[in-house]
Every structure is written in structure tokens, then in C-alpha cells.
Design a protein around this motif. Structure first.
Motif, PDB file in Angstrom:
ATOM      1  N   ASN A  87     -10.832 -10.718  -7.336  1.00 11.54           N
ATOM      2  CA  ASN A  87     -10.867  -9.249  -6.517  1.00 11.54           C
ATOM      3  C   ASN A  87      -9.978  -8.198  -7.000  1.00 11.54           C
ATOM      4  OD1 ASN A  87     -11.357  -7.344  -4.350  1.00 11.54           O
ATOM      5  ND2 ASN A  87     -10.429  -8.547  -3.007  1.00 11.54           N
ATOM      6  N   TRP A  88     -10.442  -7.134  -7.592  1.00 10.09           N
ATOM      7  CA  TRP A  88      -9.635  -6.225  -7.698  1.00 10.09           C
ATOM      8  C   TRP A  88      -9.807  -4.716  -6.893  1.00 10.09           C
ATOM      9  CZ3 TRP A  88     -12.022  -1.473  -8.577  1.00 10.09           C
ATOM     10  CH2 TRP A  88     -13.518  -1.186  -9.038  1.00 10.09           C
ATOM     11  N   ILE A  89     -10.660  -4.814  -5.789  1.00 10.89           N
ATOM     12  CA  ILE A  89     -10.902  -3.426  -5.235  1.00 10.89           C
ATOM     13  C   ILE A  89      -9.886  -3.257  -3.933  1.00 10.89           C
ATOM     14  CG2 ILE A  89     -13.292  -3.577  -5.451  1.00 10.89           C
ATOM     15  CD1 ILE A  89     -13.471  -4.686  -2.590  1.00 10.89           C
ATOM     16  N   GLY A  90      -9.014  -4.675  -3.674  1.00  9.17           N
ATOM     17  CA  GLY A  90      -8.255  -4.390  -2.641  1.00  9.17           C
ATOM     18  C   GLY A  90      -7.355  -3.361  -2.351  1.00  9.17           C
ATOM     19  N   ILE A  91      -7.200  -2.822  -1.195  1.00 14.80           N
ATOM     20  CA  ILE A  91      -6.164  -1.785  -1.068  1.00 14.80           C
ATOM     21  C   ILE A  91      -5.732  -1.875   0.550  1.00 14.80           C
ATOM     22  CG2 ILE A  91      -5.344   0.558  -1.009  1.00 14.80           C
ATOM     23  CD1 ILE A  91      -7.626   1.352  -3.068  1.00 14.80           C
ATOM     24  N   ASN A  92      -4.642  -2.831   0.892  1.00 16.52           N
ATOM     25  CA  ASN A  92      -4.282  -2.691   2.154  1.00 16.52           C
ATOM     26  C   ASN A  92      -3.861  -1.580   2.643  1.00 16.52           C
ATOM     27  OD1 ASN A  92      -5.396  -5.261   2.296  1.00 16.52           O
ATOM     28  ND2 ASN A  92      -3.446  -6.413   2.051  1.00 16.52           N
ATOM     29  N   VAL A  93      -3.867  -1.244   3.925  1.00 19.03           N
ATOM     30  CA  VAL A  93      -3.262   0.245   4.419  1.00 19.03           C
ATOM     31  C   VAL A  93      -2.664  -0.154   5.925  1.00 19.03           C
ATOM     32  CG1 VAL A  93      -3.828   2.325   5.210  1.00 19.03           C
ATOM     33  CG2 VAL A  93      -5.237   1.363   3.228  1.00 19.03           C
ATOM     34  N   THR A  94      -1.583   0.273   5.966  1.00 24.51           N
ATOM     35  CA  THR A  94      -0.606   0.110   7.168  1.00 24.51           C
ATOM     36  C   THR A  94      -0.370   1.650   7.664  1.00 24.51           C
ATOM     37  OG1 THR A  94       1.486  -0.163   6.224  1.00 24.51           O
ATOM     38  CG2 THR A  94       0.306  -2.165   6.917  1.00 24.51           C
ATOM     39  N   VAL A  95      -0.514   1.837   9.025  1.00 16.16           N
ATOM     40  CA  VAL A  95      -0.060   3.106   9.439  1.00 16.16           C
ATOM     41  C   VAL A  95       0.799   3.017  10.554  1.00 16.16           C
ATOM     42  CG1 VAL A  95      -0.903   5.400  10.860  1.00 16.16           C
ATOM     43  CG2 VAL A  95      -2.368   4.111   8.971  1.00 16.16           C
ATOM     44  N   ASN A  96       2.100   3.502  10.335  1.00 13.08           N
ATOM     45  CA  ASN A  96       3.360   3.174  11.157  1.00 13.08           C
ATOM     46  C   ASN A  96       3.486   1.685  11.397  1.00 13.08           C
ATOM     47  OD1 ASN A  96       3.959   5.704  11.347  1.00 13.08           O
ATOM     48  ND2 ASN A  96       3.170   6.125  13.290  1.00 13.08           N
ATOM     49  N   GLY A  97       3.294   0.913  10.495  1.00 10.87           N
ATOM     50  CA  GLY A  97       3.648  -0.567  10.421  1.00 10.87           C
ATOM     51  C   GLY A  97       2.365  -1.324  11.057  1.00 10.87           C
ATOM     52  N   VAL A  98       1.228  -0.841  11.207  1.00  5.46           N
ATOM     53  CA  VAL A  98       0.019  -1.547  11.864  1.00  5.46           C
ATOM     54  C   VAL A  98      -1.004  -1.426  10.803  1.00  5.46           C
ATOM     55  CG1 VAL A  98      -1.771  -1.378  13.718  1.00  5.46           C
ATOM     56  CG2 VAL A  98       0.739  -0.848  14.342  1.00  5.46           C
ATOM     57  N   ALA A  99      -1.611  -2.624  10.612  1.00  4.03           N
ATOM     58  CA  ALA A  99      -2.724  -2.663   9.803  1.00  4.03           C
ATOM     59  C   ALA A  99      -3.789  -1.830  10.068  1.00  4.03           C
ATOM     60  CB  ALA A  99      -3.031  -4.140   9.466  1.00  4.03           C
ATOM     61  N   VAL A 166       4.093   7.241   8.642  1.00  3.61           N
ATOM     62  CA  VAL A 166       4.464   6.329   7.485  1.00  3.61           C
ATOM     63  C   VAL A 166       3.055   5.670   6.974  1.00  3.61           C
ATOM     64  CG1 VAL A 166       5.942   4.665   6.530  1.00  3.61           C
ATOM     65  CG2 VAL A 166       6.882   6.382   8.160  1.00  3.61           C
ATOM     66  N   ILE A 167       2.590   6.066   5.906  1.00  3.57           N
ATOM     67  CA  ILE A 167       1.477   5.093   5.406  1.00  3.57           C
ATOM     68  C   ILE A 167       1.645   4.465   4.130  1.00  3.57           C
ATOM     69  CG2 ILE A 167      -0.797   5.569   4.634  1.00  3.57           C
ATOM     70  CD1 ILE A 167      -1.353   8.012   6.041  1.00  3.57           C
ATOM     71  N   GLU A 168       1.632   3.302   4.323  1.00  9.12           N
ATOM     72  CA  GLU A 168       1.766   2.419   3.076  1.00  9.12           C
ATOM     73  C   GLU A 168       0.365   1.951   2.683  1.00  9.12           C
ATOM     74  OE1 GLU A 168       5.899   0.024   4.517  1.00  9.12           O
ATOM     75  OE2 GLU A 168       4.046  -0.838   4.894  1.00  9.12           O
ATOM     76  N   PHE A 169       0.128   2.113   1.281  1.00  7.17           N
ATOM     77  CA  PHE A 169      -0.888   1.605   0.560  1.00  7.17           C
ATOM     78  C   PHE A 169      -0.374   0.543  -0.443  1.00  7.17           C
ATOM     79  CE2 PHE A 169      -2.429   6.314   0.678  1.00  7.17           C
ATOM     80  CZ  PHE A 169      -3.280   6.249   1.191  1.00  7.17           C
ATOM     81  N   SER A 170      -1.118  -0.498  -0.213  1.00  6.15           N
ATOM     82  CA  SER A 170      -0.881  -1.818  -1.070  1.00  6.15           C
ATOM     83  C   SER A 170      -2.053  -2.331  -1.915  1.00  6.15           C
ATOM     84  CB  SER A 170      -0.441  -3.184  -0.119  1.00  6.15           C
ATOM     85  OG  SER A 170       0.699  -2.730   0.618  1.00  6.15           O
ATOM     86  N   PRO A 171      -2.176  -1.672  -3.021  1.00  2.00           N
ATOM     87  CA  PRO A 171      -3.139  -2.149  -3.924  1.00  2.00           C
ATOM     88  C   PRO A 171      -2.862  -3.380  -4.412  1.00  2.00           C
ATOM     89  CG  PRO A 171      -1.884  -0.407  -4.991  1.00  2.00           C
ATOM     90  CD  PRO A 171      -1.312  -0.545  -3.475  1.00  2.00           C
ATOM     91  N   TYR A 172      -3.961  -4.310  -4.878  1.00  2.00           N
ATOM     92  CA  TYR A 172      -3.671  -5.551  -5.123  1.00  2.00           C
ATOM     93  C   TYR A 172      -4.755  -6.287  -5.918  1.00  2.00           C
ATOM     94  CZ  TYR A 172      -6.576  -7.264  -1.383  1.00  2.00           C
ATOM     95  OH  TYR A 172      -7.529  -7.431  -0.440  1.00  2.00           O
ATOM     96  N   ILE A 173      -4.632  -7.219  -6.971  1.00  2.00           N
ATOM     97  CA  ILE A 173      -5.541  -7.933  -7.339  1.00  2.00           C
ATOM     98  C   ILE A 173      -5.273  -9.557  -7.134  1.00  2.00           C
ATOM     99  CG2 ILE A 173      -6.152  -6.435  -9.384  1.00  2.00           C
ATOM    100  CD1 ILE A 173      -4.051  -7.793 -11.185  1.00  2.00           C
ATOM    101  N   ASP A 174      -6.261 -10.084  -6.854  1.00  2.00           N
ATOM    102  CA  ASP A 174      -6.334 -11.409  -6.364  1.00  2.00           C
ATOM    103  C   ASP A 174      -7.219 -12.516  -6.946  1.00  2.00           C
ATOM    104  OD1 ASP A 174      -5.952 -13.588  -4.640  1.00  2.00           O
ATOM    105  OD2 ASP A 174      -7.329 -12.712  -2.763  1.00  2.00           O
TER     106      ASP A 174
END
Length: 768
Positions: A87-99, A166-174
Motif C-alpha cells: 500500500n502506497w496511498i496511505g497518509i495518516n492525519v491528526t489534528v491537535n493530536g486526534v486522528a 497542529v496538523i500532522e501528515f504521516s505518509p507511509y508505505i506498507d
């Protein structure tokens, strides 16, 4: 009741509200592909609800060992599975620490998915309130590049609405993924390495047994209000995953975005030792071009495809949307660039049927690719079968056939039979006929006879040898009969003298002998090579001739029709119209025993033969057989409505033809069979194209000339299509007032219109 949540639109597939119960269906309908890879429309961000994750690479498969409670000689050793790839499409996103997770959000509004078929991209947007009460606007656009077919691109945007965040983008490959379907819960992938450098991530893996080597890669850029941010991400990796994390502080109303460039490189196209370098090259080129340029290239590439392949329908938006969806998915699945590849019945939209090649390609798909691209694409599909001839001979040998007889597989990835259902693997042998018919159809349409001496004749001889051995002589009937087969109607198994199979086999041998004579007269070197290689002699040909002169074809004098099989009239003939609707579909409501004893037909069987060999029969014969068999047909195969639509149009029963057209064109969009979440019916989509071009347009090839008998449903104001016939492009416009025919280029083209010979000159349309 069919689903009706897809908004009618001429150029897009649109879903305009969020419903957890149809997420998997939409993952199928909004799938993307570029011929080399594809994926279901899974969410980029975390989703804890019910979902069917799927990413696929063309040609990459696993031989999943057959699982049955018993074993018979000749049974396939494995089922070829298209593999759920890393899987290469994944981008986990959190906003102020909440998914961000649409399964847990307090509210979701303004939700919209759009698959833009005109330009080749997929976009999802919504407004959500997270469990921490932060409201965000989100949009994510994605496409699989046609111009760089190892590359996919995502542009994901988040805007906080009611507070800074605070926005966190976590792109990943799995690479730690599994298939939805597996016989033994085998491990399909071996992960070789997980590496990263300079914000570029790579996973090297290989398939078990088949040892396809795949490099999955990614690189991302982040922005705030369109301004690139030079952030160094944190890195998390395991034996199967690699995550980057980018942290952005954004004010209320500011847009945080991430552009992700990712995809696959494989050892089908690169040396195994150079996969990472190949991925780095793709990343360098794509980052240099940039998202907007790549998107423009995508739009231009699709514009070029649509210029030739589009069918326009005026006055009926649902019908227009249906045909474009079918054409779009066919082009996403196969573009004809690589003759090692073929067309799976689910394409890149799911895993059912193993994703392998069926007879659907030869029977339904080749006409579409022949007419909307050029003859080289169709030739590649034929060459695919020629390249598998030795395996087809091996398949027949496993069943006891000799002398170079070939049985092409029902399902395959590499030429070996890999279908796991007994009654289909051993008995649905009519698939062999489709291989020869495709050659005949190609020559008839393109005028390119050279394929036969180069490749086709060897295939035809091997198949004819199979048919000769598969018949046996009946002293009782004083005819050659064929016992224990399953025709296209899979609701009758292990029957004797299926008319379609007997007729097809007889024709195959006759056509082979005809082509042998033509090759002998015009291609003597090829003839000598082929005869020397196959050891074909006059004695064998005499036996073939004696057989075709005496093939048994079951017939009813009472009804004046060919019988589907010997004992068809032993059944109680109750029309489908008298079936209780609560009993439909019967394949989900009835036992298999009850189905087999019923008169009900899954798909065109005798009528499939009348479709292929229309010129062998009169229109009166077609009408008689249509009236006998169609009322008994439940159309529970995706391949059935298109054939009936074409024949209804031929008989000028336009209301019936239109009803069948809508069913085939919107089979998945309206989920007639209640199974679209498993994937779309890609190969039947080519039949939808035929239902317009051959059905309503009445296109045929008659004596080497393109012929039309155009008709139009009363629901339409007009329709148009193009076909490439022997390197001349013809545009057909049909309206309620008449028809117009145009030819592109510089040469005049002769056609037949409603039985009358005409010439079309460039810039001088012919009206009728």
C-alpha cells in the motif's frame, strides 16, 4: 431494488453523501488504473470502518495451491491470484493530536466523491468535526499517471475551520498486506528491505513462489497556503512499514497540504538489482515536473483516448454516464502497451476470479480495442495466446489428449489452467472456440491475414486436434457427439451435445481447413514450416472433414429451434416472468441442484452462437430462437444483457434493446447483482460498447466492407461513435432525424448503409 446513490452526470461518477454501508461499493466504483497498476478507492487517511483494501500490479500474481476435499487427475494445481500489493496511498492525519477517521468523526457534511472520467482523476472532499470538536475541510485528489505509468500522485489538503491547529501528515508505505481471498492463508509476499534517505522511502519485496520483485516507493512535499515548507520529518520504520511525520502549525482558515508521489517499479521492466535506482529516477522526474504539470499531462493523455473512444448520447444522462464509465474502466485496465498483459474480469477493482485472463478477452474485449485503438493492440492480445500455446498443449495432455491437441485454460496468468471449479475447468471447453473466433474476427475486421501464417494457424491446428479428439462417434445417432460439457449457460453442467459447443467446434475445424488452403497457396514457406512442425498430413485432414460433415446438432421439430442440449425439453419450461420475484436471483436463493434441474439460463448460450455466427442464419431463425430462449434467461451473468441487446436491436425491438443496454451499461453503477463491492465487471463493459456500436449502430463487416444499419432508442435524441477500420477512422452520428457518416484523413472509404453501397469522402459527410 438497485442502488441509486450515484448522481447522474455525463462525465463524472459522483457520490454526494457519506454512508458507511456503501464504502466498499464505492471503493470499487471509484477505482483507478493506468494499465500497469491500479487500486480501489480506499481512503488515504485512517479508516476503522468496514473496508476492502486493494492495490494491484499488472502481471504480478501468486499460485495459490488448490484447496478441494478430493483430487482428480488433471485438476489444476493452483489458482492464480492477483495480489494485493504493498500500500502506497496511505497518509495518516491528526489534528491537535486526534486522528482524522470518518468512522469516528462527530459529523460529516459536504461529503463528495468524484471520479472525473474526462480527465482521469479521483477526488474526495468533506467537512468533518473530529471527536475533539475541531472542524476541518478536507480534500484529496489522486491520479495514476498514464504518461509515467509507474507513478501515482496524491494532493491532500486540510483546512481547520473553527480554530488554529497542529496538523500532522504521516505518509507511509506498507508491505504488510494480505489478500481478501486466499485458499490456505499463505504468506504471499517476502519483504526484503525497508530503507529511506533524503525523505525518500523504499520497500523491496518479492512474491513467494513466482518471485516477482517489486519496489514500492514514496516522496512527499508539504505546503501551507500553497507555500512549500522545508521541514525535516521524523521517521518510523518496521520490518514492513515506513512512516514519515510532518508537523505543521496552521491558523484558522489556513490550508495545510501534502503532495505525495509514489508507486511501484518491478523486475518485469527493470533489473532486480536496480529497482531502487529506478524508483529514484521516477521520483526525480516527477518532482521536477511537479504536481500541476503531471496533472495536465494526465488530462491531455485522457483527452487523446477520448477523442477516439468516446461515445456520446444526447438526451439520456444515465445512459451517457453508463457507457463512459465502461469505456473509462476498459482503458484504465488495459492500454495495449505490453503483450505480456491481458484483461482480468475485475481489472484493478478487486480480487474475485483471481484477476486472471478468461475467454472474455477473445469473445468480448478484442472488438473494443480493435476499433478504438489500432490493430496492433488486438494483435498483441492474440499474440498473448500464441505465446501460451505450449502450455495449452500441456493442459490438454494432462486430460489425456495427444498429438499436439491444445485446450486453452478457463483462467490463467501464464498459460496454465488455474480454475478451481470442476464443472468449469473440465467441461466449459467452448473457451477453445473463442480463441479461434478471435483470430477470425481480427482478420475479418483488420484485413490482416498475415497473422494466421505467422502465429494463428498453429493455434488453430492444435485446437482443431482437441475438438476432433473430444467428439466421439455415436452408433445410435450415426453422428459425432460431444458428451459431458458445460456451455456458456453455467446453470447446466455436464450435459451432452450442447449446441453452442458442438457448432463452435465444427466451425473451428472448418475455418482451420479453409485457412490451411489459403496459407498453402499464398504463404508456402510458412505452410511448410507449420506442417513440418505439427506433422499435419492429408490423412488427418480427411478425418477432420468426415467429422465436420457428420456433427450432431440437437434440434426440436416441435419448436423449430436448435436445442441447448439433448435433454433440454425434458425440463419444465416456465418463463422467467412467472418466477416469484422473491426467488431472484436464483443463484443466491436456490440450491445448485434445483438450478441444474430448472430450465433457467444464466446467459446467452444458443443465442451466443447466433451472435457469433449471425450470417449463418436468417433473421427469421434468429427471431424464433430469441423468442424461445430469452424468456427463459435470468441474465445472472454480466455477459448476458449485451448479447441480448444487440440481437433485440437487430430484430428492431428497440424497447427491449434499450432495457438490456441500460442493464449492461449500469450493471455496476446500479449494482444489479448486489456484488459490486467485490469489484467491477470489466470484461462485460466491452459488451456494453458492442451493444451500441453493433446493436444500435448495426455495425458489421460484410464482404470486407464496413456495414451499418443504424437504429436509435426513443429515449435518445442522438448518439455518435468512432471506429478505426483498417486504419481509417469513421465517425457515425445517429439522430431521430437520420444518420451522418464521416471519414477522417485523406482517403475515400466504401461502406454499406442499410444494404446500399456508398462511398464516403473526406470533408464530405454522407447523410441518410
Amino acid at each position: 431494488m438497485n442502488q441509486e446513490y450515484i448522481t447522474a452526470n455525463a462525465w463524472s461518477i459522483i457520490e454526494d453523501d457519506f454512508d458507511k454501508g456503501r464504502v466498499k461499493s464505492s471503493e470499487s466504483l471509484f477505482s483507478l488504473g493506468n494499465g500497469a497498476m491500479g487500486q480501489r478507492a480506499n481512503f488515504e487517511e485512517t479508516y476503522t470502518g468496514d473496508t476492502f483494501q486493494g492495490s494491484y500490479i499488472a502481471g504480478v500474481y501468486y499460485p495459490d495451491k488448490t484447496r478441494v476435499g478430493w483430487w482428480k487427475n488433471g485438476y489444476p494445481e493452483y489458482f492464480a491470484k492477483v495480489l494485493n500489493a504493498p500500500n502506497w496511498i496511505g497518509i495518516n492525519v491528526t489534528v491537535n493530536g486526534v486522528a482524522l477517521d470518518l468512522n469516528t468523526c462527530k459529523s460529516i457534511t459536504n461529503y463528495k466523491r468524484e471520479l472525473n472520467m474526462k480527465e482521469g482523476w479521483y477526488e474526495r472532499s468533506f467537512t468533518a468535526i473530529l471527536p475533539n470538536d475541531v472542524e476541518v475541510n478536507v480534500s484529496a485528489k489522486r491520479f495514476l499517471s498514464l504518461t509515467h505509468d509507474e507513478l501515482g500522485v496524491i494532493n491532500y489538503k486540510v483546512t481547520p475551520v473553527n480554530t488554529k491547529a497542529v496538523i500532522e501528515f504521516s505518509p507511509y508505505i506498507d508491505a504488510g498486506i494480505t489478500n481478501e481471498d486466499t485458499n490456505w492463508d499463505d504468506k504471499f509476499w517476502d519483504i526484503l528491505s525497508v530503507t529511506e534517505a533524503d525523505q525518500q522511502g523504499f520497500i523491496s519485496s518479492k512474491t513467494m513462489k513466482t518471485e516477482f520483485h517489486v519496489g514500492t516507493y514514496m516522496q512527499s512535499l508539504v505546503f501551507v497556503d500553497g507555500q512549500k515548507q522545508n521541514l525535516k520529518p521524523s521517521v518510523t520504520q518496521s520490518d514492513s512499514e515506513l512512516y514519515y511525520k510532518y508537523t505543521l502549525n496552521v491558523n484558522k482558515g489556513e490550508e495545510a497540504s501534502i503532495q505525495k508521489f509514489a508507486g511501484y517499479v518491478t523486475d518485469m521492466n527493470h533489473k532486480t538489482s536496480q529497482l531502487i535506482d529506478a524508483a529514484k529516477t521516477v521520483l526525480k522526474e516527477s518532482i521536477n515536473l511537479g504536481y500541476e504539470t503531471l496533472l495536465k499531462q494526465q488530462k491531455d493523455a485522457w483527452a487523446s483516448i477520448w477523442d477516439m473512444a468516446d461515445i456520446t448520447i444526447d438526451g439520456d444522462v444515465k445512459a451517457q454516464q453508463g457507457i463512459r464509465f465502461n469505456i473509462f474502466q476498459l482503458n484504465q485496465t488495459y492500454l495495449g502497451k505490453d503483450e505480456r498483459l491481458n484483461i482480468g474480469p475485475k481489472g484493478f477493482t478487486g480480487e474475485k476470479y483471481g484477476g486472471s485472463t478468461y475467454w472474455d478477452t477473445e469473445a468480448y474485449c478484442i472488438p473494443f480495442y480493435m476499433a478504438t485503438k489500432d490493430q496492433n493492440v488486438a494483435r498483441s492480445l492474440l499474440a498473448y495466446r500464441y505465446n501460451h500455446l505450449d502450455k495449452a498443449i500441456e493442459n490438454a495432455e494432462k486430460l489425456g489428449f495427444t498429438n499436439g491437441a491444445a485446450l486453452y485454460p478457463m483462467v490463467t496468468m501464464n498459460g496454465e489452467e488455474s480454475h478451481n471449479e470442476w464443472e468449469i475447468t473440465f467441461e466449459e471447453i467452448h473457451r477453445n472456440g473463442a480463441m479461434v473466433y478471435a483470430i477470425y474476427n481480427y482478420v475479418r475486421y483488420t484485413g490482416d491475414f498475415s497473422y494466421i501464417p505467422e502465429m494463428g494457424l498453429e493455434v488453430m491446428i492444435a485446437i482443431s486436434r482437441f475438438w476432433y479428439q473430444r467428439f466421439n462417434y455415436s452408433q445410435e445417432k450415426n453422428k459425432y457427439v460431444m458428451l459431458g460439457v458445460t456451455g456458456p449457460n453455467e446453470y447446466e453442467n455436464n450435459v451432452n451435445n450442447n449446441w453452442y459447443t458442438n457448432y463452435f467446434a465444427k466451425w473451428c475445424i472448418e475455418y482451420t481447413m479453409l485457412c490451411l488452403d489459403k496459407v498453402k497457396d499464398g504463404y508456402s514457406d510458412d505452410y511448410n514450416r507449420i506442417v513440418g512442425h505439427t506433422k499435419l498430413n492429408d490423412s488427418e485432414l480427411d478425418k477432420w472433414q468426415e467429422l465436420v460433415n457428420n456433427v450432431y446438432l440437437p434440434y426440436s421439430g416441435k419448436y423449430d429451434v436448435y436445442l441447448q442440449q439433448d435433454n433440454f425439453l425434458d425440463k419444465e419450461l416456465i418463463p422467467v416472468s412467472e418466477l416469484d420475484k422473491t426467488q431472484r436471483p436464483i443463484n443466491q436463493k436456490w440450491s445448485w441442484d434445483r438450478i441444474l434441474r430448472s430450465c433457467y439460463i444464466k446467459q446467452a448460450d444458443v443465442l451466443q452462437g447466433f451472435y457469433f455466427f449471425e450470417d449463418h442464419f436468417t433473421e427469421e431463425e434468429l427471431e424464433r430462437h430469441f423468442d424461445f430462449y430469452e424468456p427463459l434467461t435470468v441474465h445472472e451473468s454480466s455477459l448476458s444483457p449485451c448479447v441480448h441487446s444487440i440481437q433485440a436491436a437487430k430484430l428492431n425491438r428497440m424497447d427491449q434493446a434499450y432495457t438490456f443496454y441500460l442493464r449492461t451499461s449500469r450493471l455496476d453503477l446500479d449494482d444489479y447483482n448486489k456484488e459490486v463491492e467485490e469489484g467491477c465487471h470489466i470484461t462485460s463493459m466491452a459488451g456494453t460498447w458492442m451493444s451500441i456500436v453493433e446493436g444500435f449502430g448495426g455495425m458489421r463487416v460484410v464482404n470486407d466492407t464496413l456495414s451499418f444499419e443504424p437504429r436509435i432508442p426513443k429515449e435518445w435524441d442522438a448518439y455518435s461513435f468512432k471506429v478505426n477500420f483498417r486504419n481509417q477512422v469513421v465517425k457515425v452520428n445517429v439522430s431521430q432525424k437520420g444518420s451522418t457518416f464521416e471519414v477522417e484523413g485523406n482517403s475515400t472509404l466504401s461502406i454499406i448503409l442499410n444494404g446500399e453501397a456508398l462511398k464516403i469522402s473526406p470533408s464530405q459527410p454522407v447523410k441518410a
